[in-house]
Design a protein around this motif. Structure first.
Motif, PDB file in Angstrom:
ATOM      1  N   LYS A  37      73.227  27.101  26.852  1.00 24.30           N
ATOM      2  CA  LYS A  37      72.904  27.345  28.263  1.00 24.30           C
ATOM      3  C   LYS A  37      73.064  26.072  29.090  1.00 24.30           C
ATOM      4  CE  LYS A  37      69.995  31.343  27.413  1.00 24.30           C
ATOM      5  NZ  LYS A  37      68.642  31.914  27.411  1.00 24.30           N
ATOM      6  N   ALA A  38      72.704  24.924  28.537  1.00 27.26           N
ATOM      7  CA  ALA A  38      72.904  23.653  29.232  1.00 27.26           C
ATOM      8  C   ALA A  38      74.396  23.405  29.459  1.00 27.26           C
ATOM      9  CB  ALA A  38      72.285  22.495  28.442  1.00 27.26           C
ATOM     10  N   ALA A  39      75.212  23.702  28.459  1.00 23.86           N
ATOM     11  CA  ALA A  39      76.671  23.544  28.614  1.00 23.86           C
ATOM     12  C   ALA A  39      77.196  24.485  29.694  1.00 23.86           C
ATOM     13  CB  ALA A  39      77.364  23.816  27.276  1.00 23.86           C
ATOM     14  N   PHE A  40      76.655  25.692  29.752  1.00 26.09           N
ATOM     15  CA  PHE A  40      77.044  26.621  30.809  1.00 26.09           C
ATOM     16  C   PHE A  40      76.713  26.034  32.181  1.00 26.09           C
ATOM     17  CE2 PHE A  40      77.715  29.925  27.703  1.00 26.09           C
ATOM     18  CZ  PHE A  40      78.527  30.853  28.329  1.00 26.09           C
ATOM     19  N   LEU A  41      75.492  25.508  32.341  1.00 32.07           N
ATOM     20  CA  LEU A  41      75.105  24.937  33.640  1.00 32.07           C
ATOM     21  C   LEU A  41      76.066  23.828  34.051  1.00 32.07           C
ATOM     22  CD1 LEU A  41      71.213  24.829  33.371  1.00 32.07           C
ATOM     23  CD2 LEU A  41      72.602  26.378  34.759  1.00 32.07           C
ATOM     24  N   CYS A  65      68.110  21.537  38.962  1.00 37.32           N
ATOM     25  CA  CYS A  65      66.655  21.657  38.903  1.00 37.32           C
ATOM     26  C   CYS A  65      66.277  22.812  37.988  1.00 37.32           C
ATOM     27  CB  CYS A  65      66.094  21.922  40.299  1.00 37.32           C
ATOM     28  SG  CYS A  65      66.588  20.691  41.521  1.00 37.32           S
ATOM     29  N   ILE A  66      65.242  22.584  37.213  1.00 33.27           N
ATOM     30  CA  ILE A  66      64.709  23.614  36.335  1.00 33.27           C
ATOM     31  C   ILE A  66      63.349  24.008  36.891  1.00 33.27           C
ATOM     32  CG2 ILE A  66      64.094  24.226  33.955  1.00 33.27           C
ATOM     33  CD1 ILE A  66      67.048  23.280  34.413  1.00 33.27           C
ATOM     34  N   ALA A  75      67.765  19.912  25.887  1.00 34.67           N
ATOM     35  CA  ALA A  75      69.192  20.236  25.820  1.00 34.67           C
ATOM     36  C   ALA A  75      69.946  19.685  27.026  1.00 34.67           C
ATOM     37  CB  ALA A  75      69.379  21.745  25.722  1.00 34.67           C
ATOM     38  N   LEU A  76      69.297  19.654  28.184  1.00 35.24           N
ATOM     39  CA  LEU A  76      69.947  19.163  29.402  1.00 35.24           C
ATOM     40  C   LEU A  76      70.151  17.651  29.406  1.00 35.24           C
ATOM     41  CD1 LEU A  76      68.259  21.397  32.081  1.00 35.24           C
ATOM     42  CD2 LEU A  76      70.692  21.300  31.559  1.00 35.24           C
ATOM     43  N   GLN A  77      69.401  16.941  28.597  1.00 38.89           N
ATOM     44  CA  GLN A  77      69.570  15.489  28.559  1.00 38.89           C
ATOM     45  C   GLN A  77      70.992  15.122  28.151  1.00 38.89           C
ATOM     46  OE1 GLN A  77      67.445  13.536  30.018  1.00 38.89           O
ATOM     47  NE2 GLN A  77      66.218  15.364  30.312  1.00 38.89           N
ATOM     48  N   ARG A  88      77.575  12.092  39.746  1.00 36.45           N
ATOM     49  CA  ARG A  88      76.759  12.129  38.539  1.00 36.45           C
ATOM     50  C   ARG A  88      75.795  13.311  38.615  1.00 36.45           C
ATOM     51  NH1 ARG A  88      71.722   9.611  39.346  1.00 36.45           N
ATOM     52  NH2 ARG A  88      71.613   8.662  41.398  1.00 36.45           N
ATOM     53  N   ILE A  89      75.356  13.736  37.468  1.00 36.66           N
ATOM     54  CA  ILE A  89      74.405  14.848  37.388  1.00 36.66           C
ATOM     55  C   ILE A  89      73.001  14.274  37.231  1.00 36.66           C
ATOM     56  CG2 ILE A  89      73.625  16.779  35.955  1.00 36.66           C
ATOM     57  CD1 ILE A  89      76.541  17.352  35.374  1.00 36.66           C
ATOM     58  N   VAL A  90      72.074  14.806  38.007  1.00 38.94           N
ATOM     59  CA  VAL A  90      70.670  14.422  37.920  1.00 38.94           C
ATOM     60  C   VAL A  90      69.871  15.683  37.615  1.00 38.94           C
ATOM     61  CG1 VAL A  90      68.672  13.509  39.178  1.00 38.94           C
ATOM     62  CG2 VAL A  90      70.938  12.490  39.525  1.00 38.94           C
ATOM     63  N   ILE A  91      69.038  15.610  36.582  1.00 39.86           N
ATOM     64  CA  ILE A  91      68.236  16.745  36.145  1.00 39.86           C
ATOM     65  C   ILE A  91      66.798  16.526  36.588  1.00 39.86           C
ATOM     66  CG2 ILE A  91      67.479  18.111  34.160  1.00 39.86           C
ATOM     67  CD1 ILE A  91      70.521  18.001  34.341  1.00 39.86           C
TER      68      ILE A  91
END
Length: 182
Positions: A37-41, A65-66, A75-77, A88-91
């Motif tokens: 799911k993280a790869a999908f996002l 954002c979660i 997983a998102l890390q 860049r991606i920021v979670i």
């Protein structure tokens, strides 16, 4: 032009490979599902075009954002160090809707099922891609709903909701969807 085409093909290959069957290993099936799911996002971010007004400047990051109890954070890390179109991606994680700040992609966790319609309505018309694995999320007005089909992760797209929010979804992504609400 050719480089963009090759990059798009590679991204599609990654997205399709992320949809491969979930492992039958008993020790970490949920972790594997969250990684997928993280790869999908991450790949959704590659195939969505936001209006320029969604970003403060050309170097602004893409904020994912979660919302809710967060099974995805570990997983998102793995994608937090990556970039999308030079951004860049920021979670970030919010336990409630009031604490959700600037987002480009909002993943609504299953713990928010009872509040999903309210969350969707709060972001209606905003350039925020709403994504969830809650059943019937796209029917309720969410933009992308992840579902399990034959032990694989697939997704449905509500194109009307995305367009109403000023988002453009690549035709390549639309072709991969299980269904598209138009």
């Amino acid at each position: 032009m050719i480089n963009r085409y090759i990059a798009a093909l590679i991204s599609i290959a990654i997205l399709v490979s992320a949809a491969t069957p979930l492992s039958a290993k008993a020790e970490e099936p949920l972790l594997q599902e969250y990684r997928i799911k993280a790869a999908f996002l991450y790949n959704f971010a590659k195939f969505i075009q936001w209006p320029e007004s969604a970003f403060i400047d050309p170097e602004s990051p893409v904020f994912i954002c979660i919302l809710g109890k967060d099974p995805l954070m570990d997983a998102l890390q793995s994608i937090s160090a990556k970039t999308v179109r030079g951004r860049r991606i920021v979670i970030s994680h919010s336990k409630n809707l009031r604490s959700v700040k600037r987002c480009h992609i909002l993943f609504v966790t299953k713990s928010e099922k009872s509040r999903a319609k309210h969350t969707i309505s709060k972001f209606k018309g905003s350039p925020v891609l709403t994504v969830s694995d809650i059943d019937d999320f796209v029917k309720a007005g969410g933009m992308i709903g992840m579902v399990r089909v034959e032990n694989k992760i697939r997704f449905h797209i509500n194109l009307v909701s995305a367009q109403d929010s000023g988002l453009t979804i690549s035709s390549q992504l639309l072709k991969l969807a299980q269904s598209v609400i138009q």
